[in-house]
Design a protein around this motif. Structure first.
Motif, PDB file in Angstrom:
ATOM      1  N   UNK A   1      15.848   1.222  -4.941  1.00 12.83           N
ATOM      2  CA  UNK A   1      15.356  -0.105  -5.318  1.00 12.83           C
ATOM      3  C   UNK A   1      14.034  -0.338  -4.617  1.00 12.83           C
ATOM      4  N   UNK A   2      13.014  -0.607  -5.407  1.00 11.35           N
ATOM      5  CA  UNK A   2      11.704  -0.928  -4.849  1.00 11.35           C
ATOM      6  C   UNK A   2      11.458  -2.422  -5.027  1.00 11.35           C
ATOM      7  N   UNK A   3      10.579  -2.963  -4.218  1.00 12.80           N
ATOM      8  CA  UNK A   3      10.289  -4.399  -4.316  1.00 12.80           C
ATOM      9  C   UNK A   3       8.812  -4.627  -4.007  1.00 12.80           C
ATOM     10  N   UNK A   4       8.243  -5.656  -4.617  1.00 13.49           N
ATOM     11  CA  UNK A   4       6.872  -6.052  -4.316  1.00 13.49           C
ATOM     12  C   UNK A   4       6.681  -7.512  -4.657  1.00 13.49           C
ATOM     13  N   UNK A   5       5.808  -8.157  -3.932  1.00 14.44           N
ATOM     14  CA  UNK A   5       5.398  -9.539  -4.233  1.00 14.44           C
ATOM     15  C   UNK A   5       4.126  -9.849  -3.449  1.00 14.44           C
ATOM     16  N   UNK A   6       3.437 -10.882  -3.901  1.00 11.75           N
ATOM     17  CA  UNK A   6       2.262 -11.406  -3.182  1.00 11.75           C
ATOM     18  C   UNK A   6       1.171 -10.361  -2.942  1.00 11.75           C
ATOM     19  N   UNK A   7       1.051  -9.383  -3.826  1.00  9.23           N
ATOM     20  CA  UNK A   7      -0.052  -8.432  -3.708  1.00  9.23           C
ATOM     21  C   UNK A   7      -1.293  -9.063  -4.338  1.00  9.23           C
ATOM     22  N   UNK A   8      -2.384  -9.064  -3.603  1.00 14.94           N
ATOM     23  CA  UNK A   8      -3.579  -9.776  -4.063  1.00 14.94           C
ATOM     24  C   UNK A   8      -4.360  -9.014  -5.126  1.00 14.94           C
ATOM     25  N   UNK A   9      -4.258  -7.685  -5.124  1.00 13.55           N
ATOM     26  CA  UNK A   9      -5.018  -6.871  -6.058  1.00 13.55           C
ATOM     27  C   UNK A   9      -4.170  -5.708  -6.542  1.00 13.55           C
ATOM     28  N   UNK A  10      -4.637  -5.053  -7.619  1.00 14.27           N
ATOM     29  CA  UNK A  10      -3.953  -3.852  -8.097  1.00 14.27           C
ATOM     30  C   UNK A  10      -3.981  -2.762  -7.023  1.00 14.27           C
ATOM     31  N   UNK A  11      -5.074  -2.665  -6.291  1.00 12.55           N
ATOM     32  CA  UNK A  11      -5.174  -1.639  -5.252  1.00 12.55           C
ATOM     33  C   UNK A  11      -4.111  -1.847  -4.178  1.00 12.55           C
ATOM     34  N   UNK A  12      -3.912  -3.094  -3.774  1.00  9.05           N
ATOM     35  CA  UNK A  12      -2.889  -3.373  -2.761  1.00  9.05           C
ATOM     36  C   UNK A  12      -1.484  -3.160  -3.331  1.00  9.05           C
ATOM     37  N   UNK A  13      -1.301  -3.477  -4.608  1.00  2.71           N
ATOM     38  CA  UNK A  13      -0.011  -3.215  -5.245  1.00  2.71           C
ATOM     39  C   UNK A  13       0.253  -1.714  -5.280  1.00  2.71           C
ATOM     40  N   UNK A  14      -0.770  -0.930  -5.636  1.00  3.33           N
ATOM     41  CA  UNK A  14      -0.612   0.523  -5.682  1.00  3.33           C
ATOM     42  C   UNK A  14      -0.218   1.064  -4.309  1.00  3.33           C
ATOM     43  N   UNK A  15      -0.831   0.532  -3.263  1.00  2.00           N
ATOM     44  CA  UNK A  15      -0.482   0.954  -1.914  1.00  2.00           C
ATOM     45  C   UNK A  15       0.948   0.604  -1.563  1.00  2.00           C
ATOM     46  N   UNK A  16       1.378  -0.573  -1.980  1.00  2.00           N
ATOM     47  CA  UNK A  16       2.750  -1.012  -1.706  1.00  2.00           C
ATOM     48  C   UNK A  16       3.765  -0.116  -2.417  1.00  2.00           C
ATOM     49  N   UNK A  17       3.499   0.207  -3.671  1.00  2.00           N
ATOM     50  CA  UNK A  17       4.418   1.049  -4.433  1.00  2.00           C
ATOM     51  C   UNK A  17       4.409   2.470  -3.897  1.00  2.00           C
ATOM     52  N   UNK A  18       3.228   2.974  -3.514  1.00  2.00           N
ATOM     53  CA  UNK A  18       3.117   4.342  -3.008  1.00  2.00           C
ATOM     54  C   UNK A  18       3.925   4.545  -1.731  1.00  2.00           C
ATOM     55  N   UNK A  19       4.179   3.471  -1.000  1.00  2.00           N
ATOM     56  CA  UNK A  19       4.983   3.584   0.223  1.00  2.00           C
ATOM     57  C   UNK A  19       6.473   3.688  -0.086  1.00  2.00           C
ATOM     58  N   UNK A  20       6.827   3.535  -1.372  1.00  2.00           N
ATOM     59  CA  UNK A  20       8.247   3.523  -1.740  1.00  2.00           C
ATOM     60  C   UNK A  20       8.654   4.655  -2.683  1.00  2.00           C
ATOM     61  N   UNK A  21       7.690   5.235  -3.420  1.00  2.00           N
ATOM     62  CA  UNK A  21       8.010   6.321  -4.337  1.00  2.00           C
ATOM     63  C   UNK A  21       7.069   7.502  -4.084  1.00  2.00           C
ATOM     64  N   UNK A  22       7.310   8.599  -4.801  1.00  2.00           N
ATOM     65  CA  UNK A  22       6.521   9.811  -4.573  1.00  2.00           C
ATOM     66  C   UNK A  22       5.059   9.660  -4.983  1.00  2.00           C
ATOM     67  N   UNK A  23       4.800   8.973  -6.081  1.00  2.00           N
ATOM     68  CA  UNK A  23       3.431   8.843  -6.585  1.00  2.00           C
ATOM     69  C   UNK A  23       2.525   8.218  -5.533  1.00  2.00           C
ATOM     70  N   UNK A  24       1.308   8.745  -5.385  1.00  2.00           N
ATOM     71  CA  UNK A  24       0.389   8.198  -4.390  1.00  2.00           C
ATOM     72  C   UNK A  24      -0.435   7.055  -4.984  1.00  2.00           C
ATOM     73  N   UNK A  25      -1.134   6.332  -4.118  1.00  2.00           N
ATOM     74  CA  UNK A  25      -1.859   5.139  -4.555  1.00  2.00           C
ATOM     75  C   UNK A  25      -3.004   5.472  -5.506  1.00  2.00           C
ATOM     76  N   UNK A  26      -3.598   6.655  -5.343  1.00  2.00           N
ATOM     77  CA  UNK A  26      -4.708   7.043  -6.219  1.00  2.00           C
ATOM     78  C   UNK A  26      -4.212   7.212  -7.658  1.00  2.00           C
ATOM     79  N   UNK A  27      -3.102   7.929  -7.830  1.00  2.00           N
ATOM     80  CA  UNK A  27      -2.574   8.124  -9.182  1.00  2.00           C
ATOM     81  C   UNK A  27      -2.055   6.815  -9.758  1.00  2.00           C
ATOM     82  N   UNK A  28      -1.511   5.951  -8.910  1.00  2.86           N
ATOM     83  CA  UNK A  28      -0.999   4.667  -9.389  1.00  2.86           C
ATOM     84  C   UNK A  28      -2.130   3.765  -9.877  1.00  2.86           C
ATOM     85  N   UNK A  29      -3.199   3.649  -9.091  1.00  3.25           N
ATOM     86  CA  UNK A  29      -4.297   2.769  -9.513  1.00  3.25           C
ATOM     87  C   UNK A  29      -4.970   3.327 -10.754  1.00  3.25           C
ATOM     88  N   UNK A  30      -5.018   4.646 -10.890  1.00  2.00           N
ATOM     89  CA  UNK A  30      -5.590   5.262 -12.083  1.00  2.00           C
ATOM     90  C   UNK A  30      -4.761   4.908 -13.309  1.00  2.00           C
TER      91      UNK A  30
END
Length: 347
Positions: free
Chosen positions: A109-138
């Motif tokens: 189970x992953x969770x996110x809220x209050x992310x100010x930008x897509x870049x910060x959201x990508x960083x938050x998700x990357x800390x929880x799943x295998x995909x890294x922030x670069x591939x997520x923001x892309x």
């Protein structure tokens, strides 16, 4: 007599072979082979991992890695590694472990809220799943995907409704993004769409206004009233004059990099930006942050009232005072500005 001895010898050899096979089967397949003391251990096997990488993670968890190797080779796991997140339980045999890491990828189970930008959201998700922030923001900013689904880079953040979701650890960036689109479509059910239509707003516009409401107040109890103020202003063609949009506009400029604006001043209101709702009528072109669901529903269920103004309440920090007339508002604003001065907050 000679033949009898031969037969007895064959039987003895057969029994020895059977005993060896039984010993191997028990030792390599059925005997508990875990070395950890906790009830469970977790194995994260990356995409495209080979057996050597899996073995490296397993070795400190097992009593006898060589017997595991032998069985893994026999069961052809060494050439058929599966990516994912797996749970190894205390007391498991090699056979149990191989069956587990071959077919029992466990979701998280992953969770996110209050992310100010897509870049910060990508960083938050990357800390929880295998995909890294670069591939997520892309994946999140892919022009073809955004255009196909009615988003722009400015509105794309609104596709990610804050909540907790079940996904596989080895979910790719594109798969995560596509799942969030499905969750977005599920969130915007017939009831919410109908409420947005009654307000003469699109879902994107609701999300944009909700982002402003959420930045104005984290108090769910007063968010519908704040939403009502902004809807009243839109209705009569009055500028939104939302301070959070001014801060957002300022933070896009290099000279405000690293600064925290605690008090919006006249100089900030002169910033030429489509997000400056003192200068430009209507909603800004996109979200200024990720709103909570409470703020989204506050817009859709905005309080109906005659208030056109509000300001932070110096006597009840975190809440606001609302007024119907500019003179009432100016009096409330003077009280709040006096409070800021008393706290030595000048910018």
């Amino acid at each position: 007599m000679y033949i009898k001895k031969i037969l007895i010898g064959i039987v003895i050899i057969g029994l020895a072979v059977a005993a060896y096979i039984a010993y191997f089967v028990y030792g390599a397949m059925l005997k508990p082979n875990t070395a950890f003391n906790n009830d469970e251990a977790y194995l994260l096997i990356p995409t495209h991992a080979n057996y050597s990488e899996v073995r490296g993670q397993l070795e400190p968890l097992l009593i006898d890695i060589d017997k595991f190797d032998a069985l893994a080779e026999q069961k052809k796991y060494t050439t058929n590694v599966k990516a994912g997140r797996y749970i190894i339980k205390k007391g498991m045999s090699n056979n149990d472990i191989i069956n587990t890491i071959r077919s029992q990828n466990k979701p998280i189970r992953i969770a996110f809220n209050n992310q100010e930008t897509l870049a910060k959201l990508a960083g938050r998700i990357a800390s929880q799943i295998e995909a890294d922030s670069v591939s997520l923001i892309k994946a999140m900013t892919d022009k073809t995907f955004l255009s196909k689904n009615g988003f722009t880079k400015k509105t794309a953040l609104g596709m990610y409704v804050p909540n907790s979701y079940e996904v596989y650890w080895n979910t790719s960036a594109e798969t995560f993004r596509d799942k969030m689109l499905k969750e977005y479509d599920r969130f915007w059910n017939a009831s919410r769409l109908a409420k947005a239509k009654q307000l003469n707003l699109t879902p994107d516009e609701v999300m944009t206004l909700a982002s402003i409401v959420h930045e104005e107040s984290k108090q769910a109890s007063e968010q519908p009233r704040i939403a009502g103020v902004y809807l009243n202003r839109i209705r009569i063609g009055m500028p939104l004059q939302a301070d959070p949009t001014i801060r957002y506009a300022a933070y896009q400029l290099p000279n405000y990099d690293g600064e925290i604006i605690k008090r919006v001043l006249n100089v900030h209101k002169e910033i030429d930006s489509p997000y400056n709702t003192y200068k430009y009528l209507g909603l800004p072109p996109g979200l200024i942050a990720m709103p909570d669901v409470s703020a989204i529903d506050a817009v859709l269920n905005a309080e109906k009232h005659d208030y056109f103004y509000f300001v932070a309440d110096a006597k009840n920090i975190g809440f606001h005072k609302f007024s119907k007339t500019l003179s009432q508002h100016n009096a409330n604003a003077r009280a709040y500005h006096s409070y800021l001065n008393s706290q030595n907050i000048y910018n």
